[in-house]
Design a protein around this motif. Structure first.
Motif, PDB file in Angstrom:
ATOM      1  N   ALA A 152       0.847  -1.200   0.000  1.00  0.00           N
ATOM      2  CA  ALA A 152       0.000   0.000   0.000  1.00  0.00           C
ATOM      3  C   ALA A 152       0.885   1.253   0.000  1.00  0.00           C
ATOM      4  O   ALA A 152       2.004   1.220   0.519  1.00  0.00           O
ATOM      5  N   PRO A 153       0.398   2.348  -0.579  1.00  0.00           N
ATOM      6  CA  PRO A 153       1.165   3.600  -0.528  1.00  0.00           C
ATOM      7  C   PRO A 153       1.288   4.084   0.908  1.00  0.00           C
ATOM      8  O   PRO A 153       0.294   4.143   1.627  1.00  0.00           O
ATOM      9  N   LEU A 154       2.504   4.423   1.321  1.00  0.00           N
ATOM     10  CA  LEU A 154       2.768   4.801   2.720  1.00  0.00           C
ATOM     11  C   LEU A 154       3.697   6.008   2.766  1.00  0.00           C
ATOM     12  O   LEU A 154       4.896   5.890   2.486  1.00  0.00           O
ATOM     13  N   THR A 155       3.135   7.153   3.091  1.00  0.00           N
ATOM     14  CA  THR A 155       3.925   8.376   3.223  1.00  0.00           C
ATOM     15  C   THR A 155       4.886   8.235   4.397  1.00  0.00           C
ATOM     16  O   THR A 155       4.476   7.881   5.493  1.00  0.00           O
ATOM     17  N   ARG A 156       6.182   8.526   4.165  1.00  0.00           N
ATOM     18  CA  ARG A 156       7.170   8.343   5.220  1.00  0.00           C
ATOM     19  C   ARG A 156       7.941   9.631   5.554  1.00  0.00           C
ATOM     20  O   ARG A 156       8.707   9.661   6.506  1.00  0.00           O
ATOM     21  N   ALA A 186       3.969   4.706  -9.240  1.00  0.00           N
ATOM     22  CA  ALA A 186       4.112   5.971  -8.493  1.00  0.00           C
ATOM     23  C   ALA A 186       2.725   6.479  -8.136  1.00  0.00           C
ATOM     24  O   ALA A 186       1.864   6.612  -9.011  1.00  0.00           O
ATOM     25  N   GLN A 187       2.498   6.778  -6.867  1.00  0.00           N
ATOM     26  CA  GLN A 187       1.205   7.365  -6.510  1.00  0.00           C
ATOM     27  C   GLN A 187       1.294   8.889  -6.667  1.00  0.00           C
ATOM     28  O   GLN A 187       2.089   9.547  -5.997  1.00  0.00           O
ATOM     29  N   LEU A 188       0.478   9.448  -7.556  1.00  0.00           N
ATOM     30  CA  LEU A 188       0.565  10.876  -7.904  1.00  0.00           C
ATOM     31  C   LEU A 188      -0.402  11.693  -7.057  1.00  0.00           C
ATOM     32  O   LEU A 188      -1.602  11.419  -7.001  1.00  0.00           O
ATOM     33  N   LEU A 223      -6.035   3.788  -9.954  1.00  0.00           N
ATOM     34  CA  LEU A 223      -6.749   4.887  -9.304  1.00  0.00           C
ATOM     35  C   LEU A 223      -7.126   4.476  -7.892  1.00  0.00           C
ATOM     36  O   LEU A 223      -7.565   3.354  -7.661  1.00  0.00           O
ATOM     37  N   ARG A 224      -6.946   5.403  -6.941  1.00  0.00           N
ATOM     38  CA  ARG A 224      -7.421   5.144  -5.572  1.00  0.00           C
ATOM     39  C   ARG A 224      -8.524   6.133  -5.228  1.00  0.00           C
ATOM     40  O   ARG A 224      -8.380   7.334  -5.474  1.00  0.00           O
ATOM     41  N   LEU A 225      -9.613   5.634  -4.660  1.00  0.00           N
ATOM     42  CA  LEU A 225     -10.761   6.478  -4.324  1.00  0.00           C
ATOM     43  C   LEU A 225     -11.271   6.159  -2.922  1.00  0.00           C
ATOM     44  O   LEU A 225     -11.193   5.012  -2.476  1.00  0.00           O
ATOM     45  N   GLY A 260      -6.904  -2.357   4.360  1.00  0.00           N
ATOM     46  CA  GLY A 260      -7.438  -1.796   5.600  1.00  0.00           C
ATOM     47  C   GLY A 260      -7.591  -2.805   6.715  1.00  0.00           C
ATOM     48  O   GLY A 260      -8.651  -3.404   6.884  1.00  0.00           O
ATOM     49  N   CYS A 261      -6.510  -3.007   7.501  1.00  0.00           N
ATOM     50  CA  CYS A 261      -6.512  -3.890   8.668  1.00  0.00           C
ATOM     51  C   CYS A 261      -6.716  -5.363   8.319  1.00  0.00           C
ATOM     52  O   CYS A 261      -7.287  -6.101   9.122  1.00  0.00           O
ATOM     53  N   TYR A 262      -6.253  -5.782   7.156  1.00  0.00           N
ATOM     54  CA  TYR A 262      -6.342  -7.206   6.813  1.00  0.00           C
ATOM     55  C   TYR A 262      -5.102  -7.960   7.273  1.00  0.00           C
ATOM     56  O   TYR A 262      -3.985  -7.433   7.229  1.00  0.00           O
ATOM     57  N   ILE A 284      -1.347  -4.222   1.584  1.00  0.00           N
ATOM     58  CA  ILE A 284      -0.899  -4.299   2.977  1.00  0.00           C
ATOM     59  C   ILE A 284      -0.063  -3.057   3.268  1.00  0.00           C
ATOM     60  O   ILE A 284       0.879  -2.754   2.522  1.00  0.00           O
ATOM     61  N   GLY A 285      -0.417  -2.347   4.326  1.00  0.00           N
ATOM     62  CA  GLY A 285       0.295  -1.128   4.673  1.00  0.00           C
ATOM     63  C   GLY A 285       1.184  -1.308   5.887  1.00  0.00           C
ATOM     64  O   GLY A 285       2.348  -1.704   5.785  1.00  0.00           O
ATOM     65  N   ARG A 286       0.623  -1.030   7.084  1.00  0.00           N
ATOM     66  CA  ARG A 286       1.427  -1.022   8.304  1.00  0.00           C
ATOM     67  C   ARG A 286       2.228  -2.307   8.545  1.00  0.00           C
ATOM     68  O   ARG A 286       3.401  -2.219   8.937  1.00  0.00           O
ATOM     69  N   PRO A 287       1.646  -3.499   8.273  1.00  0.00           N
ATOM     70  CA  PRO A 287       2.482  -4.698   8.495  1.00  0.00           C
ATOM     71  C   PRO A 287       3.736  -4.727   7.606  1.00  0.00           C
ATOM     72  O   PRO A 287       4.746  -5.316   7.987  1.00  0.00           O
TER      73      PRO A 287
HETATM   74  C1  FNR Z   1      -0.943   5.620   4.866  1.00  0.00           C
HETATM   75  N1  FNR Z   1      -1.877   5.511   3.845  1.00  0.00           N
HETATM   76  C2  FNR Z   1      -1.676   6.194   2.659  1.00  0.00           C
HETATM   77  N2  FNR Z   1      -2.580   6.092   1.648  1.00  0.00           N
HETATM   78  C3  FNR Z   1      -2.344   6.674   0.447  1.00  0.00           C
HETATM   79  O1  FNR Z   1      -3.166   6.538  -0.464  1.00  0.00           O
HETATM   80  N3  FNR Z   1      -1.183   7.373   0.228  1.00  0.00           N
HETATM   81  C4  FNR Z   1      -0.249   7.544   1.195  1.00  0.00           C
HETATM   82  O2  FNR Z   1       0.802   8.167   0.943  1.00  0.00           O
HETATM   83  C5  FNR Z   1      -0.513   6.965   2.472  1.00  0.00           C
HETATM   84  N4  FNR Z   1       0.361   7.125   3.503  1.00  0.00           N
HETATM   85  C6  FNR Z   1       0.192   6.445   4.683  1.00  0.00           C
HETATM   86  C7  FNR Z   1       1.164   6.539   5.686  1.00  0.00           C
HETATM   87  C8  FNR Z   1       1.027   5.800   6.858  1.00  0.00           C
HETATM   88  C9  FNR Z   1       2.090   5.894   7.905  1.00  0.00           C
HETATM   89  C10 FNR Z   1      -0.107   4.976   7.046  1.00  0.00           C
HETATM   90  C11 FNR Z   1      -0.265   4.140   8.287  1.00  0.00           C
HETATM   91  C12 FNR Z   1      -1.071   4.905   6.070  1.00  0.00           C
HETATM   92  C13 FNR Z   1      -2.979   4.526   3.952  1.00  0.00           C
HETATM   93  C14 FNR Z   1      -2.467   3.131   3.566  1.00  0.00           C
HETATM   94  O3  FNR Z   1      -2.176   3.071   2.177  1.00  0.00           O
HETATM   95  C15 FNR Z   1      -3.493   2.016   3.891  1.00  0.00           C
HETATM   96  O4  FNR Z   1      -4.698   2.275   3.213  1.00  0.00           O
HETATM   97  C16 FNR Z   1      -3.762   1.895   5.389  1.00  0.00           C
HETATM   98  O5  FNR Z   1      -2.551   1.889   6.122  1.00  0.00           O
HETATM   99  C17 FNR Z   1      -4.561   0.633   5.727  1.00  0.00           C
HETATM  100  O6  FNR Z   1      -3.846  -0.535   5.445  1.00  0.00           O
HETATM  101  P1  FNR Z   1      -3.150  -1.413   6.640  1.00  0.00           P
HETATM  102  O7  FNR Z   1      -2.040  -0.563   7.185  1.00  0.00           O
HETATM  103  O8  FNR Z   1      -4.206  -1.673   7.679  1.00  0.00           O
HETATM  104  O9  FNR Z   1      -2.674  -2.663   5.959  1.00  0.00           O
END
Ligand code: FNR
Length: 347
Positions: free
Chosen positions: A24-28, A99-101, A225-227, A294-296, A315-318
């Motif tokens: 999953a896209p994860l802003t860091r 790349a997520q735009l 696309l993400r919505l 989302g929390c799977y 999968i995001g946080r895991p």
């Molecule tokens: C995110 N999420 C997110 N979503 C997105 O579309 N673009 C992003 O840049 C981010 N950044 C981001 C950063 C962090 C620290 C978290 C925790 C979440 C949401 C992410 O993609 C995802 O939808 C959620 O984290 C739910 O999935 P998990 O973590 O339960 O597997």
């Protein structure tokens, strides 16, 4: 029964994924001062190359879209080169990366780009202060003029072309989580009375223009696309939004994109005006490839795929906590639990 997750899957003529697990896209917030990806980011993404597809953290299409410190961009030659190092490292390990735009619209802050104002559909401020920078309060945005909207569409298109130049396999348009594109799609942030507001067709006009310009520029096979049909983050939902997404989803389906991705943090959340969860609503109104999230856990995600609730599992946080998530799941090893303190470092 986790086998479902580990078979290759053909998305279209251009894309075959090694498995159904999507990062999953994860802003860091770890780019350098010029919003260029660092070597630590190269290594971080490369460690996750065994996922079927990496969706990058959200990447700015231009300077005035910035709402958080050190989020990377894709609008200068230096940034494009920096991302090329990431995509090369992922490809060298057999992975794929989109790349997520991103443009944050009213969630942006002039502080980051030394500007006078931020652009959004309407002059409605987000309440509160910025995460990580509590001394900054959100500003009242300037409603984008028609000319400014046309420039935003052109800049989304250019960023998609830059992504391909940087070696990405495609792009995911960030139309979720209360940012610019999503702000057009919800009544609480769009009070326009021109061709971009007031009716579902009008509210979907800018998002569809972005989708069309990008898919024509780089190919619909390379465009995802993400919505977020339910307002839950940076935005308030309104029961009238339902009609907007009832109109939008079949329009998106006609465009035959690579996939549609649910934008949600916890998919057990129910929205009254969607008659259930975001993924359930999207599955009902969209027949193409759907990514759930989302929390799977591996088990609940694999069960959901087998039950036909979606096709691929993000999968995001895991994956923040376990760079070797795929290997651990496949070999039955225990996963390290995610903790917010892990955000300070790229492991
Ligand atoms: C995110 N999420 C997110 N979503 C997105 O579309 N673009 C992003 O840049 C981010 N950044 C981001 C950063 C962090 C620290 C978290 C925790 C979440 C949401 C992410 O993609 C995802 O939808 C959620 O984290 C739910 O999935 P998990 O973590 O339960 O597997």
């Amino acid at each position: 029964m986790l086998d479902t997750l580990f078979h290759p899957v053909v998305l279209n003529d251009t894309l075959t994924l090694n498995n159904r697990i999507i990062m999953a896209p994860l802003t860091r917030c770890m780019a350098d001062d010029n919003l260029v990806p660092t070597q630590a980011m190269v290594d971080y993404y490369a460690r996750r190359a065994d996922t079927g597809l990496i969706v990058s953290e959200a990447i700015l299409i231009r300077a005035d879209g910035q709402g958080y410190p050190h989020t990377p961009g894709l609008f200068t030659p230096e940034q494009i080169n920096g991302w090329h190092k990431v995509t090369d490292a992922v490809h060298n390990k057999g992975g794929k990366i989109f790349a997520q735009l991103w443009h944050t619209g009213r969630v942006a802050h002039p502080f980051f780009f030394n500007g006078e104002y931020v652009l959004a559909p309407s002059a409605i401020a987000l309440e509160g202060t910025l995460p990580r920078m509590r001394e900054l309060t959100y500003t009242v945005p300037k409603p984008a003029t028609k000319t400014e909207i046309e420039q935003l569409i052109a800049d989304f298109s250019q960023a998609a072309a830059n992504a391909i130049d940087a070696g990405f396999d495609g792009v995911e348009i960030h139309g979720a989580n209360g940012y610019l594109i999503d702000q057009f799609l919800h009544f609480s942030t769009n009070e326009r009375d021109d061709e971009f507001g007031g009716t579902p067709e009008n509210m979907a006009r800018f998002p569809l223009a972005v989708i069309d310009t990008i898919s024509q520029r780089i190919g619909r096979d390379r465009t995802g696309l993400r919505l977020s049909p339910g307002g839950y983050f940076n935005i308030e939902g309104d029961s009238r939004d339902r009609a907007v997404f009832d109109y939008l989803l079949p329009e998106v389906e006609k465009r035959c994109l690579a996939y549609l991705h649910v934008g949600i943090f916890d998919d057990s959340m129910n929205f009254e005006y969607l008659d259930g969860s975001a993924s359930h609503y999207m599955r009902t109104h969209y027949k193409g490839t759907l990514i759930g999230v989302g929390c799977y856990t591996p088990q609940t995600g694999s069960d959901a795929i087998e039950a036909g609730k979606f096709d691929l599992l993000a999968i995001g946080r895991p994956l923040i906590a376990n760079p070797d998530y795929v290997n651990k799941v496949q070999s039955g090893q225990a996963l390290t639990p995610y903790d917010d303190t892990m955000l300070v470092q790229l492991i």
